[in-house]
Design an enzyme around this catalytic site. Structure first.
Site, PDB file in Angstrom:
ATOM      1  N   LYS A 291       0.820  -1.323   0.119  1.00  0.00           N
ATOM      2  CA  LYS A 291      -0.113   0.024  -0.076  1.00  0.00           C
ATOM      3  C   LYS A 291       0.946   1.193  -0.111  1.00  0.00           C
ATOM      4  O   LYS A 291       0.449   2.352  -0.563  1.00  0.00           O
ATOM      5  CB  LYS A 291      -1.086  -0.061   1.083  1.00  0.00           C
TER       6      LYS A 291
ATOM      7  N   ARG B 243      -5.754   2.314  11.991  1.00  0.00           N
ATOM      8  CA  ARG B 243      -5.069   0.833  12.135  1.00  0.00           C
ATOM      9  C   ARG B 243      -6.021   0.183  13.278  1.00  0.00           C
ATOM     10  O   ARG B 243      -5.690  -0.896  13.645  1.00  0.00           O
ATOM     11  CB  ARG B 243      -3.943   1.156  12.648  1.00  0.00           C
TER      12      ARG B 243
ATOM     13  N   ARG C  25      12.336  -6.033   1.867  1.00  0.00           N
ATOM     14  CA  ARG C  25      12.077  -4.800   1.421  1.00  0.00           C
ATOM     15  C   ARG C  25      13.386  -3.788   2.045  1.00  0.00           C
ATOM     16  O   ARG C  25      13.931  -3.976   2.830  1.00  0.00           O
ATOM     17  CB  ARG C  25      10.876  -4.229   2.336  1.00  0.00           C
TER      18      ARG C  25
ATOM     19  N   ARG D 227      14.595  -1.088   7.006  1.00  0.00           N
ATOM     20  CA  ARG D 227      14.078  -0.603   8.048  1.00  0.00           C
ATOM     21  C   ARG D 227      14.213  -1.246   9.270  1.00  0.00           C
ATOM     22  O   ARG D 227      14.130  -2.556   8.961  1.00  0.00           O
ATOM     23  CB  ARG D 227      12.548  -0.344   7.841  1.00  0.00           C
TER      24      ARG D 227
ATOM     25  N   ARG E 256       4.710  -7.403  13.953  1.00  0.00           N
ATOM     26  CA  ARG E 256       3.759  -6.615  13.356  1.00  0.00           C
ATOM     27  C   ARG E 256       2.705  -7.229  12.634  1.00  0.00           C
ATOM     28  O   ARG E 256       1.584  -6.733  12.879  1.00  0.00           O
ATOM     29  CB  ARG E 256       4.703  -5.807  12.512  1.00  0.00           C
TER      30      ARG E 256
HETATM   31  P1  AMP Z   1       4.406   1.611   8.597  1.00  0.00           P
HETATM   32  O1  AMP Z   1       5.356   2.511   7.973  1.00  0.00           O
HETATM   33  O2  AMP Z   1       2.936   1.972   8.383  1.00  0.00           O
HETATM   34  O3  AMP Z   1       4.408   0.014   8.631  1.00  0.00           O
HETATM   35  O4  AMP Z   1       4.277   1.838  10.054  1.00  0.00           O
HETATM   36  C1  AMP Z   1       5.539   1.600  11.080  1.00  0.00           C
HETATM   37  C2  AMP Z   1       5.050   1.586  12.509  1.00  0.00           C
HETATM   38  O5  AMP Z   1       4.659   2.858  12.877  1.00  0.00           O
HETATM   39  C3  AMP Z   1       3.871   0.688  12.999  1.00  0.00           C
HETATM   40  O6  AMP Z   1       4.653  -0.643  13.136  1.00  0.00           O
HETATM   41  C4  AMP Z   1       3.524   1.397  14.200  1.00  0.00           C
HETATM   42  O7  AMP Z   1       4.509   1.087  15.305  1.00  0.00           O
HETATM   43  C5  AMP Z   1       3.567   2.930  13.864  1.00  0.00           C
HETATM   44  N1  AMP Z   1       2.305   3.251  13.283  1.00  0.00           N
HETATM   45  C6  AMP Z   1       2.226   3.688  11.900  1.00  0.00           C
HETATM   46  N2  AMP Z   1       0.765   3.839  11.717  1.00  0.00           N
HETATM   47  C7  AMP Z   1       0.293   3.914  12.907  1.00  0.00           C
HETATM   48  C8  AMP Z   1      -1.076   3.805  13.511  1.00  0.00           C
HETATM   49  N3  AMP Z   1      -2.065   4.404  12.414  1.00  0.00           N
HETATM   50  N4  AMP Z   1      -1.409   3.536  14.614  1.00  0.00           N
HETATM   51  C9  AMP Z   1      -0.523   3.202  15.721  1.00  0.00           C
HETATM   52  N5  AMP Z   1       0.754   2.802  15.118  1.00  0.00           N
HETATM   53  C10 AMP Z   1       1.195   3.278  13.729  1.00  0.00           C
END
Ligand code: AMP
Length: 217
Positions: free
Chosen positions: A13, A88, A127, A163, A174
């Site tokens: 996404k 989320r 990734r 990352r 996750r």
């Molecule tokens: P992402 O880059 O979207 O995979 O997000 C990386 C990390 O940021 C996640 O594993 C969460 O720890 C935090 N995070 C990002 N978006 C949210 C959200 N909407 N709610 C809670 N934690 C978030």
């Protein structure tokens, strides 16, 4: 246009948001990117978020909701945006509904990226992200030189890193948190008149063309 992109980590996404934002001149709002930037900048939000992210857990709802509430009311969001990685959790979805109702800005489309979960670990641990332009790729697509020739942002070579939270130990956590807390909110959006499921287990180009079909249809 306000688009919500839903899907597990590794479903593509973020990649699709990066492509679609240029095609449709929308802003790409990734809460994960916003937190990573906050950590890099050493802000209070970054400090609050870091420990949760390192463990593969979600940042508390009130922190994420406050961040998004402020961001989507900034002038550059007037022409529309893509929400990638938000909401989320159920409280986040409810807070977003209430905020958009108050702003009289309805969600235009909800796109759910669907992929067999068995494929996600490999996609995530392979990734790589460019530290220069933020472009996301997979180890299987990196040229032998180790770099892309044209970094999409700045005409310089890409510097690709993994990352921290894409490392295997954190990925499992996750995926577990996604299953528990985010998979159920897909049901929250399923009745939206413009809810669409897209097969995310295809090439990025094919996924983009499926997304564009539903957005243009
Ligand atoms: P992402 O880059 O979207 O995979 O997000 C990386 C990390 O940021 C996640 O594993 C969460 O720890 C935090 N995070 C990002 N978006 C949210 C959200 N909407 N709610 C809670 N934690 C978030």
């Amino acid at each position: 246009m306000i688009l919500i992109f839903l899907g597990p980590p590794g479903s593509g996404k973020g990649t699709q948001s990066q492509i679609i934002q240029h095609k449709l001149k929308l802003l790409h709002l990734s809460t994960g990117d916003m937190f990573r930037k906050a950590i890099q900048d050493g802000t209070a939000v970054g400090k609050q978020a870091q420990a949760y992210m390192d463990r593969g857990e979600y940042v508390p709802d009130e922190v994420v909701v406050a961040l998004i509430e402020e961001r989507i009311q900034e002038p550059d969001c007037k022409n529309g945006f893509i929400l990638d990685g938000f909401p989320r959790t159920a409280p986040q979805a409810e807070a977003l509904d209430a905020l958009l109702a108050k702003l009289k800005r309805p969600i235009t489309h909800v796109i759910s990226f669907v992929i067999d979960h068995a494929k996600l670990s490999g996609r995530i641990s392979g990734r790589r992200v460019c530290t220069v332009c933020g472009r996301v790729t997979h180890v299987s697509e990196i040229p032998a030189s180790g770099k892309f020739e044209n970094c999409s942002n700045q005409n310089s070579d890409c510097e690709l890193i993994q990352r921290e939270d894409d490392q295997a130990e954190v990925v499992e956590k996750r995926l577990e948190v996604y299953q528990e807390q985010t998979a159920p909110i897909i049901e929250h959006y399923r009745n939206h008149s413009k809810f669409f499921e897209i097969n995310a287990d295809q090439s990025a180009n094919d996924v983009t063309s499926d997304v564009m079909k539903v957005l243009e249809g």
